[in-house]
Design a protein around this motif. Structure first.
Motif, PDB file in Angstrom:
ATOM      1  N   VAL A 178      63.601  51.069  63.142  1.00  0.00           N
ATOM      2  CA  VAL A 178      64.718  51.247  62.210  1.00  0.00           C
ATOM      3  C   VAL A 178      66.025  50.762  62.812  1.00  0.00           C
ATOM      4  N   GLY A 179      66.223  51.015  64.097  1.00  0.00           N
ATOM      5  CA  GLY A 179      67.454  50.640  64.782  1.00  0.00           C
ATOM      6  C   GLY A 179      68.417  51.809  64.878  1.00  0.00           C
ATOM      7  N   ILE A 180      69.718  51.498  64.788  1.00  0.00           N
ATOM      8  CA  ILE A 180      70.780  52.511  64.853  1.00  0.00           C
ATOM      9  C   ILE A 180      71.092  52.939  63.419  1.00  0.00           C
ATOM     10  N   SER A 181      71.052  54.237  63.153  1.00  0.00           N
ATOM     11  CA  SER A 181      71.341  54.706  61.800  1.00  0.00           C
ATOM     12  C   SER A 181      72.207  55.959  61.836  1.00  0.00           C
ATOM     13  N   VAL A 182      72.920  56.186  60.725  1.00  0.00           N
ATOM     14  CA  VAL A 182      73.855  57.309  60.628  1.00  0.00           C
ATOM     15  C   VAL A 182      73.718  57.994  59.272  1.00  0.00           C
ATOM     16  N   THR A 183      74.398  59.124  59.127  1.00  0.00           N
ATOM     17  CA  THR A 183      74.291  59.908  57.905  1.00  0.00           C
ATOM     18  C   THR A 183      75.399  59.625  56.898  1.00  0.00           C
ATOM     19  N   ALA A 214      68.176  58.064  60.156  1.00  0.00           N
ATOM     20  CA  ALA A 214      69.126  58.609  59.195  1.00  0.00           C
ATOM     21  C   ALA A 214      69.190  57.646  58.000  1.00  0.00           C
ATOM     22  N   PRO A 215      69.840  58.029  56.905  1.00  0.00           N
ATOM     23  CA  PRO A 215      69.777  57.205  55.687  1.00  0.00           C
ATOM     24  C   PRO A 215      70.413  55.818  55.775  1.00  0.00           C
ATOM     25  N   TYR A 216      71.436  55.637  56.628  1.00  0.00           N
ATOM     26  CA  TYR A 216      72.195  54.379  56.604  1.00  0.00           C
ATOM     27  C   TYR A 216      72.067  53.640  57.940  1.00  0.00           C
ATOM     28  N   VAL A 217      71.559  52.407  57.866  1.00  0.00           N
ATOM     29  CA  VAL A 217      71.302  51.618  59.076  1.00  0.00           C
ATOM     30  C   VAL A 217      72.550  50.842  59.474  1.00  0.00           C
ATOM     31  N   VAL A 218      72.938  50.951  60.741  1.00  0.00           N
ATOM     32  CA  VAL A 218      74.094  50.231  61.284  1.00  0.00           C
ATOM     33  C   VAL A 218      73.685  48.834  61.729  1.00  0.00           C
ATOM     34  N   GLU A 219      72.779  48.771  62.690  1.00  0.00           N
ATOM     35  CA  GLU A 219      72.293  47.514  63.247  1.00  0.00           C
ATOM     36  C   GLU A 219      70.906  47.740  63.830  1.00  0.00           C
ATOM     37  N   SER A 220      70.261  46.645  64.209  1.00  0.00           N
ATOM     38  CA  SER A 220      68.971  46.763  64.896  1.00  0.00           C
ATOM     39  C   SER A 220      69.197  47.177  66.351  1.00  0.00           C
ATOM     40  N   ILE A 221      68.128  47.491  67.012  1.00  0.00           N
ATOM     41  CA  ILE A 221      68.175  47.848  68.431  1.00  0.00           C
ATOM     42  C   ILE A 221      68.847  46.751  69.260  1.00  0.00           C
ATOM     43  N   HIS A 222      68.682  45.514  68.831  1.00  0.00           N
ATOM     44  CA  HIS A 222      69.182  44.376  69.605  1.00  0.00           C
ATOM     45  C   HIS A 222      70.695  44.307  69.650  1.00  0.00           C
TER      46      HIS A 222
END
Length: 254
Positions: A178-183, A214-222
């Motif tokens: 999923v990567g980095i995600s936030v609420t 979390a519901p909203y993805v910021v960026e991938s792991i990369h």
């Protein structure tokens, strides 16, 4: 099996395996995938898991209030802060994202460090107010009270004019796929601007936030250069992140 028993079974499997697949649960529990999807939907609405395509993942403890999060894993956050603070070099421009772990990083910066810290976090600005050699730049915007960070168009516009050496990113959830995600959707745009404006990006992640979504993805792991976590995190939990090329940093002095 009663509905409550089935859903408790799903949560037990999720805690054990860190993810569940609708198709596998349907076979094991001998119910339709529609029934499983309904279970997952209602468990997600109760904040007990995060639905993803084909199944569900663990949720992050970052859904709690800022005050409650300050009480979570304090020793782990201090260990992360010690390791992260060592990545800051004299003379650098550093973006310090909001969060209870990044607050600990601010408190662990050496008193003889000369640097510029840019932050959208009022608590971090206050923590650095008495630091003798650090210039503090506070980004404006609308205060998101739950996380005590400034967000919105003004924050993003200010970040667009910044070229930092390092960004210390407060991570709500991190997952290899999923990567980095936030609420919060507004935080997505602020964190993306922080990442875009930094030469290197450090993700600060406690064990409880690893392998969560979390519901909203910021960026991938990369998008991350380093993943800083606690020395108590098992190596097997970090294997997937290492395989993706992330440099893992831990404070081994404890």
């Amino acid at each position: 099996m009663l509905t409550a028993e089935r859903r408790q079974y799903i949560l037990n499997i999720l805690r054990r395996d860190k993810k569940v697949l609708s198709s596998e649960l349907s076979t094991i529990l001998q119910v339709s995938e529609d029934t499983i999807r309904r279970d997952l939907r209602e468990l997600a609405e109760s904040g007990l898991l995060q639905r993803v395509h084909g199944g569900a993942l663990l949720v992050s403890p970052a859904i709690a209030s800022y005050a409650d999060r300050q009480k979570q894993a304090p020793k782990e956050k201090e260990a992360i802060a010690r390791a992260a603070a060592k990545l800051v070099c004299p003379g650098q421009v550093v973006i310090l994202d909001g969060g209870t772990t990044t607050l600990q990083v601010a408190r662990h910066l050496p008193l003889d460090l000369q640097a510029t810290v840019i932050t959208n976090s009022p608590p971090i600005a206050v923590a650095l107010a008495d630091h003798p050699l650090i210039e503090v730049v506070v980004l404006g915007g609308q205060l998101y009270k739950k996380a005590l960070v400034n967000i919105g168009a003004a924050t993003i516009e200010a970040l667009r004019s910044i070229r930092a050496d390092l960004c210390m990113l407060g991570v709500c959830s991190l997952h290899p796929e999923v990567g980095i995600s936030v609420t919060n959707l507004d935080e997505v745009h602020v964190k993306r601007a922080m990442i875009a404006g930094a030469a290197e990006v450090v993700g600060l992640v406690t064990e409880a936030k690893l392998d969560t979504a979390a519901p909203y993805v910021v960026e991938s792991i990369h998008a991350l250069t380093y993943l800083v976590t606690a020395p108590t995190v098992p190596d097997e939990m970090l294997a997937a992140y290492k395989a993706l090329g992330l440099a893992i940093v831990r404070d081994e002095s404890v």
